[in-house]
Design a protein around this motif. Structure first.
Motif, short mmCIF file in Angstrom:
data_model
loop_
_atom_site.label_atom_id
_atom_site.label_comp_id
_atom_site.label_asym_id
_atom_site.label_seq_id
_atom_site.Cartn_x
_atom_site.Cartn_y
_atom_site.Cartn_z
N LEU A 1 -4.64 -1.56 14.57
CA LEU A 1 -3.93 -0.86 13.50
C LEU A 1 -4.31 0.62 13.42
O LEU A 1 -3.53 1.44 12.92
CB LEU A 1 -4.21 -1.53 12.15
N LEU A 2 -5.51 0.94 13.90
CA LEU A 2 -5.94 2.33 13.82
C LEU A 2 -5.06 3.26 14.66
O LEU A 2 -4.91 4.44 14.35
CB LEU A 2 -7.40 2.46 14.29
N GLY A 3 -4.46 2.73 15.72
CA GLY A 3 -3.61 3.56 16.56
C GLY A 3 -2.36 4.04 15.85
O GLY A 3 -1.71 4.99 16.32
N ALA A 4 -2.00 3.42 14.72
CA ALA A 4 -0.80 3.83 13.99
C ALA A 4 -1.07 4.98 13.02
O ALA A 4 -0.13 5.61 12.53
CB ALA A 4 -0.23 2.65 13.21
N ILE A 5 -2.33 5.26 12.74
CA ILE A 5 -2.65 6.25 11.71
C ILE A 5 -2.26 7.68 12.13
O ILE A 5 -1.61 8.39 11.35
CB ILE A 5 -4.14 6.15 11.33
N PRO A 6 -2.62 8.16 13.32
CA PRO A 6 -2.21 9.52 13.69
C PRO A 6 -0.69 9.75 13.65
O PRO A 6 -0.24 10.75 13.08
CB PRO A 6 -2.78 9.70 15.10
N PRO A 7 0.14 8.85 14.23
CA PRO A 7 1.58 9.08 14.11
C PRO A 7 2.09 9.07 12.68
O PRO A 7 3.01 9.82 12.33
CB PRO A 7 2.19 7.93 14.93
N LEU A 8 1.51 8.20 11.82
CA LEU A 8 1.92 8.19 10.42
C LEU A 8 1.55 9.49 9.72
O LEU A 8 2.30 9.98 8.86
CB LEU A 8 1.26 7.01 9.69
N ALA A 9 0.41 10.08 10.10
CA ALA A 9 -0.01 11.34 9.48
C ALA A 9 0.96 12.47 9.80
O ALA A 9 1.16 13.38 9.00
CB ALA A 9 -1.42 11.69 9.94
N PHE B 1 -5.61 9.89 23.19
CA PHE B 1 -4.43 10.64 23.64
C PHE B 1 -3.36 10.67 22.54
O PHE B 1 -2.75 11.71 22.29
CB PHE B 1 -3.86 10.00 24.90
N VAL B 2 -3.14 9.51 21.88
CA VAL B 2 -2.16 9.46 20.79
C VAL B 2 -2.58 10.41 19.66
O VAL B 2 -1.74 11.09 19.06
CB VAL B 2 -2.01 8.03 20.27
N ALA B 3 -3.88 10.48 19.37
CA ALA B 3 -4.36 11.36 18.32
C ALA B 3 -4.11 12.82 18.65
O ALA B 3 -3.62 13.60 17.81
CB ALA B 3 -5.85 11.11 18.07
N VAL B 4 -4.44 13.21 19.90
CA VAL B 4 -4.22 14.60 20.30
C VAL B 4 -2.73 14.94 20.29
O VAL B 4 -2.30 16.01 19.83
CB VAL B 4 -4.82 14.85 21.70
N LEU B 5 -1.91 14.01 20.79
CA LEU B 5 -0.46 14.24 20.80
C LEU B 5 0.08 14.36 19.38
O LEU B 5 0.97 15.18 19.11
CB LEU B 5 0.24 13.09 21.54
N SER B 6 -0.45 13.56 18.46
CA SER B 6 0.01 13.62 17.07
C SER B 6 -0.31 14.97 16.44
O SER B 6 0.50 15.51 15.67
CB SER B 6 -0.64 12.49 16.26
N VAL B 7 -1.47 15.53 16.76
CA VAL B 7 -1.82 16.85 16.24
C VAL B 7 -0.84 17.90 16.76
O VAL B 7 -0.37 18.77 16.01
CB VAL B 7 -3.26 17.21 16.62
N TRP C 1 4.36 7.76 -1.37
CA TRP C 1 3.85 6.60 -0.65
C TRP C 1 3.73 6.86 0.85
O TRP C 1 2.86 6.29 1.52
CB TRP C 1 4.72 5.37 -0.91
N VAL C 2 4.57 7.75 1.38
CA VAL C 2 4.46 8.09 2.80
C VAL C 2 3.20 8.91 3.05
O VAL C 2 2.51 8.71 4.07
CB VAL C 2 5.71 8.86 3.26
N ARG C 3 2.86 9.79 2.14
CA ARG C 3 1.64 10.59 2.29
C ARG C 3 0.38 9.75 2.16
O ARG C 3 -0.63 10.01 2.80
CB ARG C 3 1.64 11.71 1.25
N VAL C 4 0.46 8.74 1.29
CA VAL C 4 -0.72 7.91 1.05
C VAL C 4 -0.91 6.88 2.16
O VAL C 4 -2.04 6.43 2.43
CB VAL C 4 -0.58 7.20 -0.32
N LEU C 5 0.17 6.54 2.87
CA LEU C 5 0.13 5.43 3.81
C LEU C 5 -0.96 5.55 4.89
O LEU C 5 -1.73 4.60 5.09
CB LEU C 5 1.50 5.26 4.47
N PRO C 6 -1.11 6.67 5.62
CA PRO C 6 -2.16 6.72 6.65
C PRO C 6 -3.57 6.61 6.08
O PRO C 6 -4.44 5.97 6.67
CB PRO C 6 -1.92 8.07 7.34
N VAL C 7 -3.79 7.24 4.92
CA VAL C 7 -5.11 7.15 4.29
C VAL C 7 -5.38 5.72 3.83
O VAL C 7 -6.48 5.19 4.04
CB VAL C 7 -5.21 8.13 3.11
N ALA C 8 -4.37 5.10 3.21
CA ALA C 8 -4.54 3.72 2.74
C ALA C 8 -4.79 2.77 3.91
O ALA C 8 -5.63 1.86 3.82
CB ALA C 8 -3.30 3.29 1.97
N LEU C 9 -4.11 2.98 5.02
CA LEU C 9 -4.30 2.13 6.19
C LEU C 9 -5.70 2.31 6.77
O LEU C 9 -6.35 1.34 7.16
CB LEU C 9 -3.25 2.46 7.25
#
Length: 365
Positions: free
Chosen positions: A55-63, A103-109, A27-35
């Motif tokens: 809500l989109l800002g939460a997807i990179p950290p969840l990934a 910035f959050v996306a780049v930092l998450s990568v 469920w943790v792996r599916v969560l960012p895709v589901a969101l």
């Protein structure tokens, strides 16, 4: 044999949760895709879809929790693209909002890249730990000579594969001999002492004619290792057993260790032993440990456990009633018996020390 190499039923094979280094649940792996899918659908069916954009800002950290840098970069890119697709109603974010999410996306990568390399290092270190475990305490065979064997070992220090308890069963010129011991302390600090004691036992099995001499050899090893070390306080309890050639008797020497429990005809009885001082306190200078001989019948089993089992307490402060519980599981086979006791023990009590169990079944019974 079930041990720390025989994996715990809790979540991951050695009992670790996903927050302690085990792979994350599905469920943790599916969560960012589901969101991502949920926000996309919501924005398409709602004229005020831009209200879901935060809500989109939460997807990179969840990934980052479950994906590598490539998958995290892909999901992050989809978030940025979605913010700029007119059909999504989210193409009107302020420059500050867009820069923040980028910035959050780049930092998450970057964080995902660091995490993936750290995980690879942990996998390597754990493989080394498993190799050490196999060298120190290799899995017991189902039988040693004419004696059936089953064991279980749970280290008290979370995440470690070895600790302060040890056991072994060996066939030699004087019969099948077994040992269970408990080194002062637990965890990685006790491993070197465990290695030394097992080495002394395995050598003594081959050339010492009686159990008292085996205990003395192990005691000498402890005293030599602690000599010259200030405040070493190095000692260990041990229980030694030797089965006669006809399997009608077992000889027992106890050096500060709890006595074995005899399982016979659905009943469990703690055997009386002559207690001696723990190893490392100078048995050669003190009173020599006394050997006790116990007669065995067909179908008898011996259950040996460490202090971590005997001294576990329930929330009311009562010790775990091992003989009573063993009688309740008397119909269970040897391998299942250790698992049944462990499940019952961990369900009733808080186990703070290494928990070790050994079931010895002489003959076919």
């Amino acid at each position: 044999m079930t041990s720390v190499r025989g994996w715990s039923p809790r979540g991951y094979r050695d009992g670790r949760g996903w927050l302690q280094g085990a792979p994350p649940p599905r469920w943790v792996r599916v969560l960012p895709v589901a969101l991502l899918v949920a926000v996309t659908v919501a924005t398409l069916v709602s004229p005020d879809g831009h209200d879901f954009g935060f809500l989109l800002g939460a997807i990179p950290p969840l990934a980052v929790l479950s994906y590598g840098p490539v998958a995290t970069a892909l999901l992050s890119s989809l978030v940025v693209v979605l913010l700029n697709v007119p059909a999504s109603h989210l193409n009107r974010p302020g420059n500050t909002d867009l820069l923040t999410i980028t910035f959050v996306a780049v930092l998450s990568v970057f964080v995902s890249y660091v995490r993936s390399h750290r995980d690879a290092q942990l996998v390597t270190e754990r493989a080394v730990g498993e190799a050490v475990q196999q060298a120190v305490l290799p899995p017991l065979p189902e039988r040693v000579g004419a004696v059936g064997c089953a064991g279980l070992y749970r280290a008290a220090q979370h995440g470690t594969l070895v600790g302060g308890d040890f056991f072994d069963v060996r066939d030699g010129p004087y019969g099948v001999r077994a040992v269970m011991g408990d080194v002062r302390g637990h965890g990685l600090a006790a491993v070197s002492t465990v290695v030394a004691l097992l080495g002394a036992f395995r050598e003594a099995v081959l050339d010492q004619p009686d159990l008292e001499a085996v205990a003395a050899r192990m005691d000498r090893r402890m005293r030599v290792d602690s000599a010259g070390v200030p405040d070493a306080e190095l000692f260990a309890t041990a229980l030694l057993l030797e089965f006669s050639a006809d399997l009608r008797t077992v000889r027992i020497v106890a050096c500060g260790h709890p006595a074995p429990v005899l399982l016979r005809d659905g009943r469990a009885r703690e055997l009386g032993v002559a207690p001696a001082a723990p190893l490392g306190l100078g048995l050669a200078q003190a009173e020599t440990p006394k050997e006790v001989t116990v007669e065995l019948g067909r179908g008898d089993r011996l259950f040996v456990a460490s202090d971590g089992v005997w001294e576990a307490r329930d929330p009311a402060g009562r010790f775990y009633p091992l003989p009573e519980r063993l009688a309740a599981f008397a119909g269970t086979d040897a391998a299942g018996l250790t698992e049944a006791v462990w499940a019952d023990l961990s369900g009733r009590c808080e186990v703070r020390d290494d928990a070790t169990m050994l079931v010895l079944t002489p003959g076919i019974g």
